[in-house]
Design a protein around this motif. Structure first.
Motif, mmCIF file in Angstrom:
data_model
loop_
_atom_site.group_PDB
_atom_site.id
_atom_site.type_symbol
_atom_site.label_atom_id
_atom_site.label_comp_id
_atom_site.label_asym_id
_atom_site.label_seq_id
_atom_site.Cartn_x
_atom_site.Cartn_y
_atom_site.Cartn_z
ATOM 1 N N CYS A 67 -0.932 -38.982 43.162
ATOM 2 C CA CYS A 67 -0.154 -39.486 44.028
ATOM 3 C C CYS A 67 1.025 -38.939 43.722
ATOM 4 O O CYS A 67 1.820 -39.172 42.637
ATOM 5 N N VAL A 113 5.365 -44.870 41.717
ATOM 6 C CA VAL A 113 4.436 -46.136 42.003
ATOM 7 C C VAL A 113 5.070 -47.240 41.011
ATOM 8 O O VAL A 113 5.326 -46.992 40.007
ATOM 9 N N LEU A 162 -3.525 -50.791 43.543
ATOM 10 C CA LEU A 162 -3.377 -49.483 43.563
ATOM 11 C C LEU A 162 -4.443 -48.868 44.624
ATOM 12 O O LEU A 162 -4.362 -47.878 45.349
ATOM 13 N N PHE A 221 -1.602 -42.080 39.282
ATOM 14 C CA PHE A 221 -0.202 -42.418 39.777
ATOM 15 C C PHE A 221 0.645 -42.269 38.542
ATOM 16 O O PHE A 221 0.172 -42.371 37.154
ATOM 17 N N THR A 222 1.919 -42.293 38.677
ATOM 18 C CA THR A 222 2.945 -42.265 37.719
ATOM 19 C C THR A 222 3.900 -43.228 38.133
ATOM 20 O O THR A 222 4.160 -43.516 39.378
ATOM 21 N N ASN A 223 4.855 -43.743 36.957
ATOM 22 C CA ASN A 223 6.074 -44.505 37.405
ATOM 23 C C ASN A 223 7.062 -43.727 37.741
ATOM 24 O O ASN A 223 7.290 -42.643 37.527
ATOM 25 N N CYS A 249 1.336 -43.099 33.091
ATOM 26 C CA CYS A 249 0.321 -42.537 34.139
ATOM 27 C C CYS A 249 -0.755 -43.591 34.130
ATOM 28 O O CYS A 249 -1.427 -44.006 33.234
ATOM 29 N N TRP A 268 5.312 -33.539 36.717
ATOM 30 C CA TRP A 268 4.735 -34.031 38.141
ATOM 31 C C TRP A 268 5.108 -33.025 38.989
ATOM 32 O O TRP A 268 6.252 -32.541 38.959
#
Length: 118
Positions: free
Chosen positions: A14, A18, A27, A47-49, A55, A79
């Protein structure tokens, strides 16, 4: 160390950051709604912040979701640039990404596939 392994596993990254207050159910809803993919498949969803210091990998196993998490203390995960909603890659590229390599600086690999969901 636990790592995703196996030939033929599909990995979907993604691209957008997130909110990591979301757990497995949140999620999974994001996978279904925003990415238009099936969270109950055997695919890995990554996903990552916003800071790219964490991750998470979501995968469905026969009886429930498994959520892997990795947090970097000083470095940041490389990313892809925003634009595409989801990027598909192979398990080998995912493991390079988890090791801190910037796989986006090199020529696109054959296994990297870009897709725009919207």
């Amino acid at each position: 160390m636990i790592r995703p392994a196996g030939e033929g596993l599909e990995v979907y990254l993604c691209v957008e950051p997130v909110d990591f207050r979301k757990q497995a159910a949140g999620l999974a809803a994001l996978v279904e709604d925003a990415l238009d993919l099936n969270p109950f498949s055997s695919q890995l969803f990554v996903f990552t912040n916003r800071r790219r210091s964490q991750c998470r990998i979501l995968v469905w196993e026969r009886t429930g979701f498994v959520l892997w998490s990795k947090r970097l203390e000083k470095a940041r995960f490389a990313w892809p640039k925003r634009g595409d909603t989801v990027v598909s890659l192979g398990v080998h590229e995912l493991n390079l990404l988890l090791d801190g390599y910037d796989i986006w600086r090199f020529q696109p690999h054959e296994t990297l596939r870009y897709a725009s969901i919207y």
